[in-house]
Motif scaffolding. Structure first.
Motif, PDB file in Angstrom:
ATOM      1  N   ASP A 134      10.200  11.676   4.801  1.00 34.42           N
ATOM      2  CA  ASP A 134       9.266  10.608   5.137  1.00 34.42           C
ATOM      3  C   ASP A 134       8.977   9.686   3.964  1.00 34.42           C
ATOM      4  OD1 ASP A 134       8.645  10.858   7.955  1.00 34.42           O
ATOM      5  OD2 ASP A 134       7.979  12.849   7.426  1.00 34.42           O
ATOM      6  N   PHE A 135       9.937   9.532   3.081  1.00 38.70           N
ATOM      7  CA  PHE A 135       9.803   8.612   1.957  1.00 38.70           C
ATOM      8  C   PHE A 135      10.468   7.300   2.369  1.00 38.70           C
ATOM      9  CE2 PHE A 135      11.380   7.643  -2.594  1.00 38.70           C
ATOM     10  CZ  PHE A 135      10.236   6.904  -2.863  1.00 38.70           C
ATOM     11  N   ARG A 136       9.651   6.321   2.779  1.00 42.25           N
ATOM     12  CA  ARG A 136      10.254   5.073   3.251  1.00 42.25           C
ATOM     13  C   ARG A 136       9.275   3.904   3.125  1.00 42.25           C
ATOM     14  NH1 ARG A 136       8.197   7.115   8.095  1.00 42.25           N
ATOM     15  NH2 ARG A 136       9.803   8.655   8.453  1.00 42.25           N
ATOM     16  N   LEU A 137       9.825   2.710   3.170  1.00 43.02           N
ATOM     17  CA  LEU A 137       8.994   1.516   3.210  1.00 43.02           C
ATOM     18  C   LEU A 137       9.037   0.956   4.618  1.00 43.02           C
ATOM     19  CD1 LEU A 137       8.787  -1.459   0.805  1.00 43.02           C
ATOM     20  CD2 LEU A 137       9.451  -1.920   3.137  1.00 43.02           C
ATOM     21  N   SER A 172       5.429   5.249   2.233  1.00 45.38           N
ATOM     22  CA  SER A 172       4.851   6.577   2.379  1.00 45.38           C
ATOM     23  C   SER A 172       5.572   7.545   1.460  1.00 45.38           C
ATOM     24  CB  SER A 172       4.966   7.046   3.828  1.00 45.38           C
ATOM     25  OG  SER A 172       6.281   6.890   4.294  1.00 45.38           O
ATOM     26  N   ILE A 173       4.808   8.428   0.833  1.00 46.26           N
ATOM     27  CA  ILE A 173       5.397   9.399  -0.091  1.00 46.26           C
ATOM     28  C   ILE A 173       4.540  10.657  -0.098  1.00 46.26           C
ATOM     29  CG2 ILE A 173       4.144   8.478  -2.090  1.00 46.26           C
ATOM     30  CD1 ILE A 173       6.720   9.012  -3.739  1.00 46.26           C
ATOM     31  N   ASP A 174       5.154  11.825  -0.320  1.00 43.50           N
ATOM     32  CA  ASP A 174       4.415  13.084  -0.364  1.00 43.50           C
ATOM     33  C   ASP A 174       3.595  13.187  -1.644  1.00 43.50           C
ATOM     34  OD1 ASP A 174       5.515  13.738   1.994  1.00 43.50           O
ATOM     35  OD2 ASP A 174       6.891  15.257   1.218  1.00 43.50           O
ATOM     36  N   ALA A 175       2.514  13.947  -1.553  1.00 42.03           N
ATOM     37  CA  ALA A 175       1.598  14.054  -2.685  1.00 42.03           C
ATOM     38  C   ALA A 175       2.219  14.762  -3.890  1.00 42.03           C
ATOM     39  CB  ALA A 175       0.332  14.782  -2.263  1.00 42.03           C
ATOM     40  N   THR A 199       0.859  -1.182   0.000  1.00 45.56           N
ATOM     41  CA  THR A 199       0.000   0.000   0.000  1.00 45.56           C
ATOM     42  C   THR A 199       0.893   1.228   0.000  1.00 45.56           C
ATOM     43  OG1 THR A 199      -1.717  -1.145   1.237  1.00 45.56           O
ATOM     44  CG2 THR A 199      -1.843   1.243   1.177  1.00 45.56           C
ATOM     45  N   ILE A 200       0.593   2.159  -0.908  1.00 36.53           N
ATOM     46  CA  ILE A 200       1.338   3.424  -0.933  1.00 36.53           C
ATOM     47  C   ILE A 200       0.481   4.469  -0.226  1.00 36.53           C
ATOM     48  CG2 ILE A 200       2.385   5.177  -2.397  1.00 36.53           C
ATOM     49  CD1 ILE A 200       2.751   3.095  -4.539  1.00 36.53           C
ATOM     50  N   LEU A 259       0.071  11.107   8.205  1.00 39.58           N
ATOM     51  CA  LEU A 259       0.875   9.965   7.760  1.00 39.58           C
ATOM     52  C   LEU A 259       0.628   8.760   8.668  1.00 39.58           C
ATOM     53  CD1 LEU A 259       2.937   9.250   5.704  1.00 39.58           C
ATOM     54  CD2 LEU A 259       4.721  10.121   7.183  1.00 39.58           C
ATOM     55  N   LEU A 260       0.622   9.005   9.954  1.00 40.79           N
ATOM     56  CA  LEU A 260       0.395   7.905  10.895  1.00 40.79           C
ATOM     57  C   LEU A 260      -0.981   7.287  10.681  1.00 40.79           C
ATOM     58  CD1 LEU A 260       1.724   6.503  13.401  1.00 40.79           C
ATOM     59  CD2 LEU A 260       0.116   7.825  14.754  1.00 40.79           C
TER      60      LEU A 260
END
Ligand code: UDP
Ligand code: MG
Length: 343
Positions: A166-169, A102-105, A8-9, A86-87
């Motif tokens: 906050d770009f991470r798996l 998680s990735i920014d819009a 899930t992204i 994000l949480l």
């Protein structure tokens, strides 16, 4: 044969109507490619979290969610800030996925490295950090302040991954452990390394924001950095204590000096040194009190244990078996269910 993991992204969005259509398109494209390449399962999804936007953001997400089997939405009841949004996304996504990215819009982060994220996850990593190679696309000012911030945090003993936003798996397991951190003052970048699970890094170049404007103007950025420091380190308070001791000993020295002058008959001095030290000590005391107040404020917030976000609408739960307490389906629920049954 290995079974493909469900991915899930998670994309937090606050007033992102300018970039969203493009983002939705590109991420869907990516997920489709990943499925074709047998990297992730067909059940993989993109979860957009609307952080109380005031523009068309939710409408865009919702409409796309009805059309596409890959897009889902989560609407928070009001703006709770990037970290909390994000949480909310992570905790919701973990229910239905093996790993979450998680990735920014605004897609400033390079979505091509997602493949590497997944390779690392499949070879056993629980957390994969996206790390920026450089800061070429930043303004000079942002580059300096950001790097200063990472260095300061390091000095204060906070374990941050350098140049990682906050770009991470994160694996489902990692998010489950994250859930145990109950703090209200959320600074994910500081907490995730504390999990200590097996992790790795992937390097990428960060692009410029394609449209819309940054949701982190200077004031918010400074507040965020200050929050990061005071949430993870008590060194500032200790520093105040040290300064206090230092000025106390200095005043002893000065006291001795002035007394000696008096005994040797030279009593002219006084006013200048007196008035400066009053201001100096007064200032130091105010700073110290203010700083302690900051920490007490944090304790106050933590002690209330307020929820960090409230979900107003959830396009995932709507898809679960019908709740018996709800007699009739709302029109949009019906619409959504028909669409999913068709797919
Ligand atoms: N964001 C959010 N809530 C907020 C502020 C920002 O969900 O209150 C989201 C925003 O939509 C974006 C991400 O956080 O997806 C990062 O914001 P932005 O790209 O403006 O920050 P920058 O890249 O300039 O640091
Ligand atoms: Mg951005």
């Amino acid at each position: 044969m290995m079974i493909e993991p469900v991915l899930t992204i998670v994309v937090p969005c606050y007033n992102e109507q300018e970039v969203l259509p493009e983002t939705i398109f590109k991420l869907q494209q990516l997920v489709k490619e990943l499925i074709v390449e047998n990297l992730v399962s067909k059940d993989s999804k993109i979860l957009f979290v609307d952080d109380g936007s005031k523009d068309q953001t939710w409408n865009l997400i919702y409409k796309e969610g009805l059309k596409s089997e890959f897009v889902r939405g989560l609407k928070l009841s009001r703006n709770v800030g990037h970290q909390n949004a994000l949480l909310a996304g992570l905790l919701t996504a973990k229910e239905m996925s093996d790993c979450v990215i998680s990735i920014d819009a605004d897609l400033q982060d390079d979505i091509e490295v997602v493949r590497e994220f997944i390779h690392k996850f499949r070879s056993g990593c629980e957390i994969v950090y996206g790390v920026r190679k450089g800061r070429k696309t930043d303004t000079f000012f942002k580059r300096c302040t950001a790097q200063g911030f990472y260095k300061l945090m390091k000095k204060l003993g906070v374990d941050l991954v350098y140049n990682h936003a906050d770009f991470r798996l994160m694996s489902r397991r990692a998010i489950q452990e994250l859930e145990q951190f109950k703090e209200v003052n959320l600074f994910l970048r500081g907490i995730v390394p504390l999990l200590g699970l097996r992790s790795d890094m992937v390097y990428y170049d960060r692009k410029e924001r394609p449209a819309g404007e940054t949701k982190y103007p200077l004031k918010k950025m400074l507040a965020f950095a200050f929050d990061g420091v005071t949430s993870f380190s008590v060194s500032p308070i200790r520093l105040v204590l040290i300064i206090g001791f230092f000025s106390f000993f200095m005043s002893l020295l000065f006291g001795g000096y002035f007394l000696a002058l008096k005994f040797f008959g030279n009593t002219e001095m006084g006013w200048t040194s007196l008035i400066t030290s009053i201001w100096l000590i007064g200032g130091l005391q105010l700073i110290a009190i203010g700083l302690i107040g900051e920490y007490i404020g944090k304790i106050y917030k933590e002690s209330k244990q307020r929820p960090k976000y409230i979900i107003e609408m959830d396009m995932l739960n709507l898809l679960k078996p019908k709740n018996h307490l709800i007699q009739e389906e709302e029109p949009f629920q019906l619409e959504l269910r028909k669409l999913t049954e068709m797919n």
